[in-house]
Each structure stands twice: as C-alpha cells, then as structure tokens.
Design a protein around this motif. Sequence first.
Motif, PDB file in Angstrom:
ATOM      1  N   HIS A  14      -4.679  -1.155  -0.835  1.00 14.91           N
ATOM      2  CA  HIS A  14      -4.530  -1.403  -2.271  1.00 14.91           C
ATOM      3  C   HIS A  14      -3.969  -2.813  -2.459  1.00 14.91           C
ATOM      4  O   HIS A  14      -2.772  -3.011  -2.687  1.00 14.91           O
ATOM      5  N   GLN A  15      -4.857  -3.794  -2.357  1.00 10.00           N
ATOM      6  CA  GLN A  15      -4.436  -5.188  -2.433  1.00 10.00           C
ATOM      7  C   GLN A  15      -5.196  -5.986  -3.485  1.00 10.00           C
ATOM      8  O   GLN A  15      -4.915  -7.161  -3.684  1.00 10.00           O
ATOM      9  N   ARG A  48       0.826  -1.189   0.000  1.00 12.06           N
ATOM     10  CA  ARG A  48       0.000   0.000   0.000  1.00 12.06           C
ATOM     11  C   ARG A  48       0.872   1.255   0.000  1.00 12.06           C
ATOM     12  O   ARG A  48       0.563   2.239  -0.641  1.00 12.06           O
ATOM     13  N   ILE A  51       2.038   2.041  -3.517  1.00 14.79           N
ATOM     14  CA  ILE A  51       0.969   2.635  -4.299  1.00 14.79           C
ATOM     15  C   ILE A  51       0.726   4.074  -3.859  1.00 14.79           C
ATOM     16  O   ILE A  51       0.481   4.956  -4.672  1.00 14.79           O
ATOM     17  N   ARG A 111      -5.192  -2.896  -8.340  1.00 12.18           N
ATOM     18  CA  ARG A 111      -4.564  -1.802  -7.585  1.00 12.18           C
ATOM     19  C   ARG A 111      -3.608  -0.987  -8.445  1.00 12.18           C
ATOM     20  O   ARG A 111      -3.447   0.207  -8.241  1.00 12.18           O
TER      21      ARG A 111
END
Length: 222
Positions: free
Chosen positions: A93-94, A19, A22, A98
């Motif tokens: 965000h997985q 995450r 991202i 993503r």
Amino acid sequence: MSSVAGATATAPPPPTPERSAIWGYRDDGPLANAIGRSIGWRIPVPPIALVLAGLVPLLVSIAVEGDDASDAAAGAAIAWMVLMGSLASGRRHQDALRWAVPPMLRVAEFASILWIGSLDGALPAAFAFLCVVSFRVYDLVYRLRYRASKTPDWLVAVALGWDGRILLAFVLLVAGLLPAGLYVAAALLAAVLAGESVRGWVQFLRAQRRPVLYEDEEDEAA
C-alpha cells in the motif's frame, strides 16, 4: 545456489511500516490474509484498483436487484468482493490512493451486510450487528493512534475481519437463521470486543501512570 535465488524471487515482499499501518485499518480476517499472502502479492495492480474492482459490481447489484436478488446472485457479488478485497491485502500500500482502501472496505462490508439483511427482512438485526462492527472500527483507529498497538492475533480470529463478517452474514442467510443469528453474533462479538478493549486500555493507562510526589505542608511552610 539457484534454489536460494528462486526462493528469494517467489517469497512475499516484506511488509513496510506504512503497509503495516494500513493493514491495521483494513481489519482483514484470516481468510483475506491467507489469500493476500498466497496470491495477492503476485498481482501487479494497486490495492485500491482491486478493491474497486470488487466493490463496483457489488454496488451495481445492490442498486439494480435490491431486496429482490436471489441468494445465488447476492452470493456471487459478495464472493467477488471478498476475493478482490482479499487479493488487495497482499499488495504494498504505497500508491497515492492507499488511504482510500480501508474506507472502501468499510463501504463493502456495511453495504453487503445491510443487503443481506434486506433479503430476509432482517434489517434491524443487520443494523445491530453493524453497531458492533462500528465499535470494532473505532477500537482499531484509537488503538493504533494512541496506544501504537495492533490487535492481538486471537482477537483478529474471533472478530473474523471484514471478509469473515460478510461471509458469516451470508451463511446465516442461506441457513435460514436470520434475524436471530445476527442478533446472537452481535451480542457475542460485542462482549468479546468490549471486554478486550477495556482490559487493553486499563493496562495501557496503568503502564503510563507515574508516581506523584507531594511535599508535606510543613515543608511548604518552611
């Protein structure tokens, strides 16, 4: 004991390394981060769904109304996009999509700023501003890829993030400060971004440099 359990239940989930990466490419500003951390993590929807929920109405408004849109209509579409994209920043965000979140945010930012520029005959200024934003995106990618470092907090605040830059352009439109306002913003942002980028890379290269030992010619001959 119950209060501790309640605090644990309502605390935001800790960011995973995935995450965090991202997040770096998203280029969220202080506003998006604040919304995501306070509200976004509670919404059980994949981040890409939230971003698309904001992006599709924005693109439809641009296609239908174009440069004839009123400031109010443009403001509503832009505000919705900023809200949805900001909420997405609080989600993990997985999911399999993503990777699509940062590109969709770039589409939202570039489309919004160009639309704002077209509403006041300031497209050249909008393009100039987006050239600086493009440098920002380039710096984000290569900073993470080759230096494994994140943007300093002060630079995140100065660069405003995708959300802040959209809102800045819209405020300049409403205030009647286009195109001059975008030119000034582009010049100031370019100076800050370029200066910090040069400083960062010079510092990184110096840290990577190692002394090279050369043998004397006499030793080689011997």
